[in-house]
Motif scaffolding. Structure first.
Motif, mmCIF file in Angstrom:
data_model
loop_
_atom_site.group_PDB
_atom_site.id
_atom_site.type_symbol
_atom_site.label_atom_id
_atom_site.label_comp_id
_atom_site.label_asym_id
_atom_site.label_seq_id
_atom_site.Cartn_x
_atom_site.Cartn_y
_atom_site.Cartn_z
ATOM 1 N N ALA A 169 44.390 8.622 -11.384
ATOM 2 C CA ALA A 169 44.679 7.425 -12.187
ATOM 3 C C ALA A 169 45.597 6.465 -11.430
ATOM 4 C CB ALA A 169 45.320 7.837 -13.513
ATOM 5 N N LEU A 170 46.603 7.033 -10.730
ATOM 6 C CA LEU A 170 47.489 6.187 -9.916
ATOM 7 C C LEU A 170 46.690 5.482 -8.826
ATOM 8 C CD1 LEU A 170 50.785 8.151 -9.184
ATOM 9 C CD2 LEU A 170 50.584 5.873 -10.134
ATOM 10 N N TYR A 171 45.796 6.241 -8.191
ATOM 11 C CA TYR A 171 44.951 5.686 -7.126
ATOM 12 C C TYR A 171 44.113 4.526 -7.685
ATOM 13 C CZ TYR A 171 41.723 5.590 -3.179
ATOM 14 O OH TYR A 171 40.989 5.196 -2.096
ATOM 15 N N PHE A 172 43.547 4.754 -8.870
ATOM 16 C CA PHE A 172 42.693 3.741 -9.501
ATOM 17 C C PHE A 172 43.492 2.476 -9.810
ATOM 18 C CE2 PHE A 172 40.681 1.787 -13.228
ATOM 19 C CZ PHE A 172 39.399 1.620 -12.748
ATOM 20 N N LEU A 173 44.719 2.677 -10.307
ATOM 21 C CA LEU A 173 45.567 1.516 -10.645
ATOM 22 C C LEU A 173 45.847 0.677 -9.398
ATOM 23 C CD1 LEU A 173 47.422 -0.055 -12.618
ATOM 24 C CD2 LEU A 173 49.248 1.488 -11.979
ATOM 25 N N LEU A 174 46.254 1.353 -8.313
ATOM 26 C CA LEU A 174 46.581 0.596 -7.087
ATOM 27 C C LEU A 174 45.324 -0.033 -6.484
ATOM 28 C CD1 LEU A 174 49.373 0.312 -5.514
ATOM 29 C CD2 LEU A 174 49.378 1.811 -7.458
ATOM 30 N N ALA A 175 44.185 0.665 -6.620
ATOM 31 C CA ALA A 175 42.934 0.118 -6.092
ATOM 32 C C ALA A 175 42.451 -1.062 -6.929
ATOM 33 C CB ALA A 175 41.868 1.202 -6.041
ATOM 34 N N VAL B 7 29.966 31.679 -14.197
ATOM 35 C CA VAL B 7 28.811 30.798 -14.426
ATOM 36 C C VAL B 7 29.152 29.777 -15.515
ATOM 37 C CG1 VAL B 7 26.414 30.715 -15.256
ATOM 38 C CG2 VAL B 7 27.116 32.486 -13.640
ATOM 39 N N ALA B 8 29.743 30.278 -16.608
ATOM 40 C CA ALA B 8 30.091 29.373 -17.716
ATOM 41 C C ALA B 8 31.087 28.309 -17.252
ATOM 42 C CB ALA B 8 30.671 30.182 -18.872
ATOM 43 N N GLY B 9 32.116 28.753 -16.480
ATOM 44 C CA GLY B 9 33.096 27.805 -15.948
ATOM 45 C C GLY B 9 32.435 26.779 -15.045
ATOM 46 N N GLY B 10 31.476 27.233 -14.227
ATOM 47 C CA GLY B 10 30.737 26.331 -13.333
ATOM 48 C C GLY B 10 29.956 25.290 -14.116
ATOM 49 N N VAL B 11 29.313 25.748 -15.210
ATOM 50 C CA VAL B 11 28.534 24.820 -16.042
ATOM 51 C C VAL B 11 29.451 23.746 -16.630
ATOM 52 C CG1 VAL B 11 27.203 24.624 -18.201
ATOM 53 C CG2 VAL B 11 26.709 26.469 -16.604
ATOM 54 N N VAL B 12 30.631 24.166 -17.094
ATOM 55 C CA VAL B 12 31.561 23.207 -17.696
ATOM 56 C C VAL B 12 32.041 22.199 -16.644
ATOM 57 C CG1 VAL B 12 33.756 22.925 -18.909
ATOM 58 C CG2 VAL B 12 32.302 24.847 -19.432
ATOM 59 N N LEU B 13 32.354 22.717 -15.438
ATOM 60 C CA LEU B 13 32.798 21.809 -14.365
ATOM 61 C C LEU B 13 31.693 20.817 -14.015
ATOM 62 C CD1 LEU B 13 34.848 23.871 -11.761
ATOM 63 C CD2 LEU B 13 35.570 21.868 -13.045
ATOM 64 N N ALA B 14 30.447 21.341 -13.931
ATOM 65 C CA ALA B 14 29.306 20.474 -13.615
ATOM 66 C C ALA B 14 29.128 19.421 -14.698
ATOM 67 C CB ALA B 14 28.043 21.306 -13.481
ATOM 68 N N TYR B 15 29.336 19.844 -15.968
ATOM 69 C CA TYR B 15 29.215 18.903 -17.088
ATOM 70 C C TYR B 15 30.244 17.776 -16.956
ATOM 71 C CZ TYR B 15 30.534 17.102 -21.658
ATOM 72 O OH TYR B 15 30.903 16.271 -22.686
ATOM 73 N N PHE B 16 31.512 18.173 -16.694
ATOM 74 C CA PHE B 16 32.560 17.166 -16.575
ATOM 75 C C PHE B 16 32.284 16.223 -15.400
ATOM 76 C CE2 PHE B 16 35.225 19.498 -19.561
ATOM 77 C CZ PHE B 16 35.876 18.456 -20.197
ATOM 78 N N GLY B 17 31.907 16.817 -14.257
ATOM 79 C CA GLY B 17 31.631 16.003 -13.067
ATOM 80 C C GLY B 17 30.462 15.061 -13.291
ATOM 81 N N GLY B 18 29.358 15.624 -13.794
ATOM 82 C CA GLY B 18 28.131 14.837 -13.984
ATOM 83 C C GLY B 18 28.316 13.722 -14.992
ATOM 84 N N ARG B 36 35.327 5.719 -8.263
ATOM 85 C CA ARG B 36 34.509 6.479 -9.225
ATOM 86 C C ARG B 36 35.020 7.894 -9.389
ATOM 87 N NH1 ARG B 36 28.588 4.402 -9.491
ATOM 88 N NH2 ARG B 36 29.003 2.290 -8.841
ATOM 89 N N ILE B 37 35.368 8.518 -8.246
ATOM 90 C CA ILE B 37 35.857 9.898 -8.310
ATOM 91 C C ILE B 37 37.168 9.948 -9.095
ATOM 92 C CG2 ILE B 37 36.793 11.806 -6.907
ATOM 93 C CD1 ILE B 37 34.684 11.039 -4.802
#
Lengths: 575, 103
Positions: A169-175, B7-18, B36-37
């Motif tokens: 979030a900090l990175y996003f703010l400065l960017a 596997v379940a943790g991986g699915v949740v991480l993939a969900y959040f990332g995607g 974006r990241i």
């Protein structure tokens, strides 16, 4: 006469060389440094003033060189140095992750601070009772909960991730600043964030809701700088996650709009369309936020403000720590940020450092005013004795980190070009990792591994609905989170005794009275267990009573069962 | 830690990332990959909070009360679909820019 004429001549010369702005700049810097170091030992104060004046002076002297550089040159350099920026940003994230994981590597399962137990207990309640959670934090961890991850592991993983989110979030703010050097500024703020002791302590005290809320606050500010219509959504989420954080954002935006609109009217210009839409959307979002968080807001006004007002002076001493926000005091906070004050102060009095050239009024009002508004609001909230004062210091530190980034970048770029400057820079900047390392290393867990094991073993030792009476609030969240929800502590978790009753129980000379008080207690439901932790070894009358009276049976090293047997009670030796 | 949990943790991480990346894709085209990241987790949290809250408020559906495998499948499918949409849009954007450069 000749001397007077010479003096006048010198003054004229100085006046021509030093504009009034220079005097104002140095005056603001000097008074800030003097105020920041007030109350310190004279030697420390002198060293700090010398350090601050050196940094400020170096930045001041090389000001001409970085002011002369053209933005286009910076853009070219930005493109060439993109890889370096990525490496620095990733390095900072690596340091951040390492400092956040060190407590786990050293002390195991529960190395963090006071609120850990409350979060773990709340997540456990989701598991065991399947109660629909209303807080936005618990709603956001439901996907993890559905995956079946154990509560303590889930909480700690989420808490560490929250730190990475906050860095993002900090990175996003400065960017979001429309300046040519924004990537480098964003990387510099990540370095400052990773080395901030205040942020580490905020993490250690386990303020997950606030950390995530602050992330949303920074994202909302980033979108605001980008003139995006998504701003109200992220501001709303900051409010839903953590009410005081949302309140800070609200106050900041109010101050910003007030100054901005007054300035528009003074220069006889119309309020632009975006600002109008933002104001309307804000006026729509605010009632929605209050409606969703009605319980919290109503509680704040009816219980807190009506009873104690806004200031801490009215709060009874036994609740002062809770209402202050249960975090480091303003003196410790000031001590921890001393090193970065000269840098942030330089940026505050030199807005040109963002653009590396003279700042136009349009740039100031569009980009910098929001930061100055946040700074003003948070300085007041952190140093005025208001309710929740201590927690506002974490937010103030974040804003100061944002102001530190441009000065830090200039220092690295311009001083490091010379060998001697490089040595001075390395020496000065090495202090930050050393200080941070010491802070991380000295932060011990609140309870020992054996205590935690014993708490987790409570369900196996006690009857299914047994309750625990914690005689020191220090242990309350741990027992509530790891042992049983039937935990009651002095002043909270459904406690029915007044503070005066507790004082009689703790320090009174009559064990008979203690026995009567415990026998008359109906909450938590019997059978009643009492917990005496490892730090409760000072042989207070009540500790002696619990350890030696036959009305208690010791079931594990720190746990006593109250059997309420009316046999004669031994008299405390001092009476 | 069991395989099931991983596997379940991986699915949740993939969900959040995607889901996070998909939201940043829809938020604006002028966001760089690093922005974006940085933004993705907040978008994922925002969408999750809003969806769970709306499901409960409007239709009385409480997610944790549903069978675990159903929720995991929905999260996995949303993760895959989100990533597909993001990749397709990125490819289209790249093709457009290549064509513009060629002209």
């Amino acid at each position: 006469m000749r001397t007077l004429a010479w003096l006048r001549q010198q003054l004229e010369r100085a006046r021509s060389r030093w504009s009034s702005r220079t005097f104002v700049t140095w005056a603001v810097f000097g008074s800030t440094m003097i105020m920041a170091s007030a109350g310190l030992h004279w030697a420390v104060r002198l060293a700090f003033l010398g350090y601050g004046a050196t940094l400020f002076g170096v930045l001041w002297v090389c000001r001409q060189s970085w002011m002369r550089s053209e933005a286009a040159t910076h853009q070219d350099r930005e493109a060439k140095q993109a890889n370096w920026v990525t490496i620095v940003a990733l390095g900072a994230l690596g340091v951040l992750l390492l400092t956040r994981l060190i407590p786990f590597l050293r002390f195991g399962e529960a190395p963090l601070g006071y609120d850990t137990g409350f979060y773990v207990g709340s997540i456990r309640s989701l598991y065991q009772t399947n109660t629909p959670a209303s807080s936005a934090l618990y709603l956001s961890i439901i996907p993890w909960y559905v995956a079946g991850i154990p509560p303590a592991l889930l909480y700690h993983v989420f808490h560490v991730l929250t730190q990475l989110f906050l860095a993002g979030a900090l990175y996003f703010l400065l960017a979001s600043f429309s300046v040519p050097l924004r990537r480098r500024l964003a990387a510099a703020v990540l370095v400052a964030f990773a080395l901030s002791a205040v942020q580490f302590l905020g993490y250690w005290w386990a303020f997950t809701q606030q950390m995530l809320g602050m992330g949303f606050l920074l994202i909302a500010m980033g979108f605001f700088l980008r003139r995006s219509y998504w701003t109200p959504l992220f501001a709303l989420l900051a409010f839903l996650l953590h009410t005081p954080t949302g309140a800070v954002l609200l106050l900041t935006l109010a101050v910003y709009h007030l100054v901005y609109i007054v300035q528009l009217f003074r220069s006889r210009r119309y309020v632009d369309r975006w600002t109008n839409v933002m104001l309307v959307m804000g006026l729509v979002a605010l009632p929605v936020a209050v409606w969703v968080k009605w319980n919290d807001v109503a509680n704040l006004f009816s219980d807190v403000f009506r009873s104690y007002g806004v200031f801490l002076a009215q709060v009874p001493s036994e609740r002062a720590l809770e209402f202050r926000g249960n975090f480091i005091g303003s003196d410790v906070f000031r001590w921890l940020i001393l090193g970065s004050i000269p840098l942030s102060c330089f940026t505050i009095v030199h807005p040109e450092i963002w653009w590396r050239r003279r700042v136009s009024a349009a740039f100031f009002y569009r980009h910098l005013l929001l930061l100055y508004a946040a700074l003003a609001v948070l300085v007041v909230l952190t140093f005025a004795p208001v309710i929740y004062q201590a927690r506002f210091s974490i937010m103030l530190d974040l804003v100061l980190l944002v102001f530190t980034a441009p000065a830090l970048l200039v220092l690295v770029e311009h001083v490091a070009q010379r060998r001697s400057g490089y040595m001075v820079l390395v020496g000065a900047l090495a202090m930050a990792p050393i200080s941070m390392g010491l802070t991380v290393w000295h932060q011990r867990p609140m309870i020992t591994t054996s205590e935690l094991r014993e708490m987790k073993n409570f369900p196996a030792l006690a009857e299914p609905h047994a309750g625990v009476l914690v005689t020191d609030s220090y242990y309350a969240p741990w027992l509530w989170g790891f042992a049983t929800w039937g935990t009651v502590a002095p002043g909270y978790l459904g406690d029915s005794w007044s503070h005066a009753s507790w004082e009689r129980f703790w320090y009174g000379s009559s064990d008979e009275e203690r026995l009567q008080m415990l026998s008359a207690r109906d909450h938590p439901q019997p059978p009643l267990y009492l917990y005496l932790g490892e730090r409760q070894q000072q042989e207070q009358p009540y500790e002696w009573f619990i350890r030696s009276s036959p009305v208690f049976v010791n079931v594990s090293p720190h746990l006593w069962k109250f059997i309420g047997d009316p046999r004669p009670v031994p008299v405390f030796p001092s009476t | 830690m069991s395989i099931d949990l991983l596997v379940a943790g991986g699915v949740v991480l993939a969900y959040f990332g995607g889901v996070g990346l998909l939201c940043t894709e829809l938020l604006g085209k002028n966001l760089r990959w690093d922005e974006r990241i940085a933004l993705a987790p907040f978008c994922a949290v925002a969408v999750t909070v809003l969806v769970i809250r709306v499901l409960r408020q409007l239709w009385g559906v409480w997610l944790p009360a549903l069978p675990r495998w159903q929720v995991l499948v929905v999260m996995g499918v949303s993760a895959v679909l989100s990533v597909l949409i993001v990749v397709m849009r990125a490819r289209r954007r790249m093709r457009k820019s290549l064509r513009a450069r060629a002209q």
